[in-house]
Design a protein around this motif. Structure first.
Motif, PDB file in Angstrom:
ATOM      1  N   VAL A  74       0.863  -1.189   0.000  1.00 17.13           N
ATOM      2  CA  VAL A  74       0.000   0.000   0.000  1.00 17.13           C
ATOM      3  C   VAL A  74       0.895   1.234   0.000  1.00 17.13           C
ATOM      4  N   VAL A  75       0.545   2.212  -0.816  1.00 13.18           N
ATOM      5  CA  VAL A  75       1.340   3.440  -0.896  1.00 13.18           C
ATOM      6  C   VAL A  75       1.336   4.142   0.459  1.00 13.18           C
ATOM      7  N   LEU A  76       2.543   4.449   0.961  1.00 13.69           N
ATOM      8  CA  LEU A  76       2.711   5.066   2.274  1.00 13.69           C
ATOM      9  C   LEU A  76       2.937   6.568   2.180  1.00 13.69           C
ATOM     10  N   ASN A  77       3.768   6.985   1.244  1.00 13.34           N
ATOM     11  CA  ASN A  77       4.001   8.407   1.016  1.00 13.34           C
ATOM     12  C   ASN A  77       4.774   8.589  -0.279  1.00 13.34           C
ATOM     13  N   ARG A  78       5.045   9.835  -0.630  1.00 13.58           N
ATOM     14  CA  ARG A  78       5.812  10.160  -1.832  1.00 13.58           C
ATOM     15  C   ARG A  78       6.835  11.234  -1.490  1.00 13.58           C
ATOM     16  N   ALA A  79       7.971  11.197  -2.173  1.00 14.62           N
ATOM     17  CA  ALA A  79       9.005  12.211  -1.974  1.00 14.62           C
ATOM     18  C   ALA A  79       9.707  12.458  -3.298  1.00 14.62           C
ATOM     19  N   MET A  80       9.952  13.725  -3.585  1.00 12.90           N
ATOM     20  CA  MET A  80      10.635  14.065  -4.830  1.00 12.90           C
ATOM     21  C   MET A  80      12.063  13.533  -4.847  1.00 12.90           C
ATOM     22  N   ASN A  81      12.741  13.570  -3.697  1.00 13.02           N
ATOM     23  CA  ASN A  81      14.117  13.086  -3.591  1.00 13.02           C
ATOM     24  C   ASN A  81      14.271  12.261  -2.324  1.00 13.02           C
ATOM     25  N   VAL A  82      14.942  11.116  -2.441  1.00 12.52           N
ATOM     26  CA  VAL A  82      15.244  10.282  -1.280  1.00 12.52           C
ATOM     27  C   VAL A  82      16.708   9.846  -1.381  1.00 12.52           C
ATOM     28  N   GLU A  83      17.446  10.047  -0.307  1.00 20.53           N
ATOM     29  CA  GLU A  83      18.817   9.551  -0.246  1.00 20.53           C
ATOM     30  C   GLU A  83      18.748   8.064   0.106  1.00 20.53           C
TER      31      GLU A  83
END
Length: 368
Positions: free
Chosen positions: A260-269
């Motif tokens: 299940v989709v938890l969140n979104r981020a434009m950039n992730v290290e």
């Protein structure tokens, strides 16, 4: 000589009883009058009045608001007797003072709070987090009130001693309205730990979006309301194991089952050291800034842009466990998916555990 008529005796019943102590704040205040007409009732403490209303028969008043802890309440009932003369009666009671308390909050998942009035995907779970361990699970479940439109049956599932989940047997129907309340005040959650306050939230289920990622076919198909809207070439987890710096075994499969989709981020290290691969000479070591990331598990599975291995998309699996996409497809996913949307991974030998993200859907209904 004509005798002046006398009024009928007024019998006023107040619950909690007059001068009662250690009253549970969950108790409803009820005032009933016989032999007279009840005109109004006020229940006050510290200058604040408790909400309530009169029954249709005009004989009984019932509170609708929650009492507070360690408070003395004054009940004032205004009546008229059988001859129409005004009468006022008062009584007081005092509520309990707990020595241990816990608070409650709603989560979309362990990474994100639930947004009241928000819209979520058909795989969203109701997640309730308690600030302390709950030892009386039955009392906690009884305190939770869930109403849905259309109506649907569901089950509770304790993820751990502080986290209570609830879900229907199947994914939500699109457009479902969900209201959740936890009436925690006055509830003993075990060991004399009482809830500090009542809380509630509501949210809606949006359109149905289900992505189906096939580990063998190397494609991810996205269905909206049952219709195929995008077919994306991808590269998934390459599989196999390595040993981390802490001696634990680490796998590189995209886990099988419902995510299940938890969140979104434009950039992730993204850094392999986060799960134990710290040796830079290890071929599985990496430390990269990755873009257009849609997270689907706590253990670090994402759908994200991976332009560096485009040659593998649609042909072979070469990632460390994420679903690698073209930049265009990752952008579309990032713009289109919302929290609670479903990503079903098939044909992978490594099943996703129920605790990894909102993995509840991977537990059979009989055991949930």
């Amino acid at each position: 000589m004509w005798a002046k008529p006398s009024a009928k005796p007024i019998v006023l019943t107040v619950s909690p009883n007059a001068n009662a102590n250690n009253v549970s704040p969950s108790q409803q205040v009820v005032v009933n009058a016989e032999g007279g007409t009840l005109k109004s009732v006020s229940v006050t403490s510290g200058g604040k009045a408790l909400d309530g209303a009169m029954d249709a028969d005009g004989k009984t008043w019932r509170s609708s608001g929650a009492l507070g802890y360690a408070a003395t309440y004054t009940v004032t009932a205004s009546l008229t007797d059988s001859l129409g003369a005004p009468v006022e009666k008062t009584s007081t009671f005092t509520t309990m003072k707990p020595t241990k308390t816990l608070s409650v909050n709603f989560q979309a998942n362990a990474l994100t709070s639930m947004k009241t009035g928000g819209t979520y995907g058909v795989g969203q779970i109701i997640a309730i987090r308690f600030s302390k361990e709950v030892t009386d699970k039955a009392a906690a479940e009884k305190a939770v009130v869930i109403q849905t439109s259309p109506s649907v049956e569901g089950k509770f599932f304790w993820l751990d001693k502080q986290t209570l989940h609830w879900r229907p047997e199947k994914y939500w129907a699109k457009g479902t309205k969900v209201n959740v309340a936890v009436n925690a005040v006055g509830v003993d959650f075990g060991g004399g730990v009482f809830g500090t306050s009542n809380i509630s939230t509501h949210f809606s289920i949006g359109r149905s979006l289900i992505a189906k990622a096939d580990n063998n076919a190397h494609y991810t198909k996205v269905y909206v309301d049952g219709a195929l809207v995008r077919n994306m070439a991808c590269s998934m987890g390459k599989g196999g194991y390595t040993t981390g710096s802490d001696g634990k075994q680490i796998h590189f499969w995209t886990q099988n089952g419902v995510h299940v989709v938890l969140n979104r981020a434009m950039n992730v290290e993204m850094d392999s050291a986060s799960y134990g691969v710290t040796d830079k000479s290890n071929p599985n070591y990496y430390d990269e800034n990755v873009t257009l990331c849609t997270r689907i598990s706590y253990s670090g599975e994402f759908l994200h842009a991976a332009p560096w291995n485009m040659a593998d998309h649609g042909k072979r699996n070469s990632s460390h466990g994420c679903i690698n996409l073209s930049t265009a497809d990752a952008q579309w996913v990032y713009d289109t998916f919302i929290e609670g949307d479903v990503v079903e991974v098939s044909n992978s030998p490594k099943p996703i555990p129920v605790w990894d993200g909102l993995g509840d859907w991977n537990a059979s209904w009989d055991t949930y």
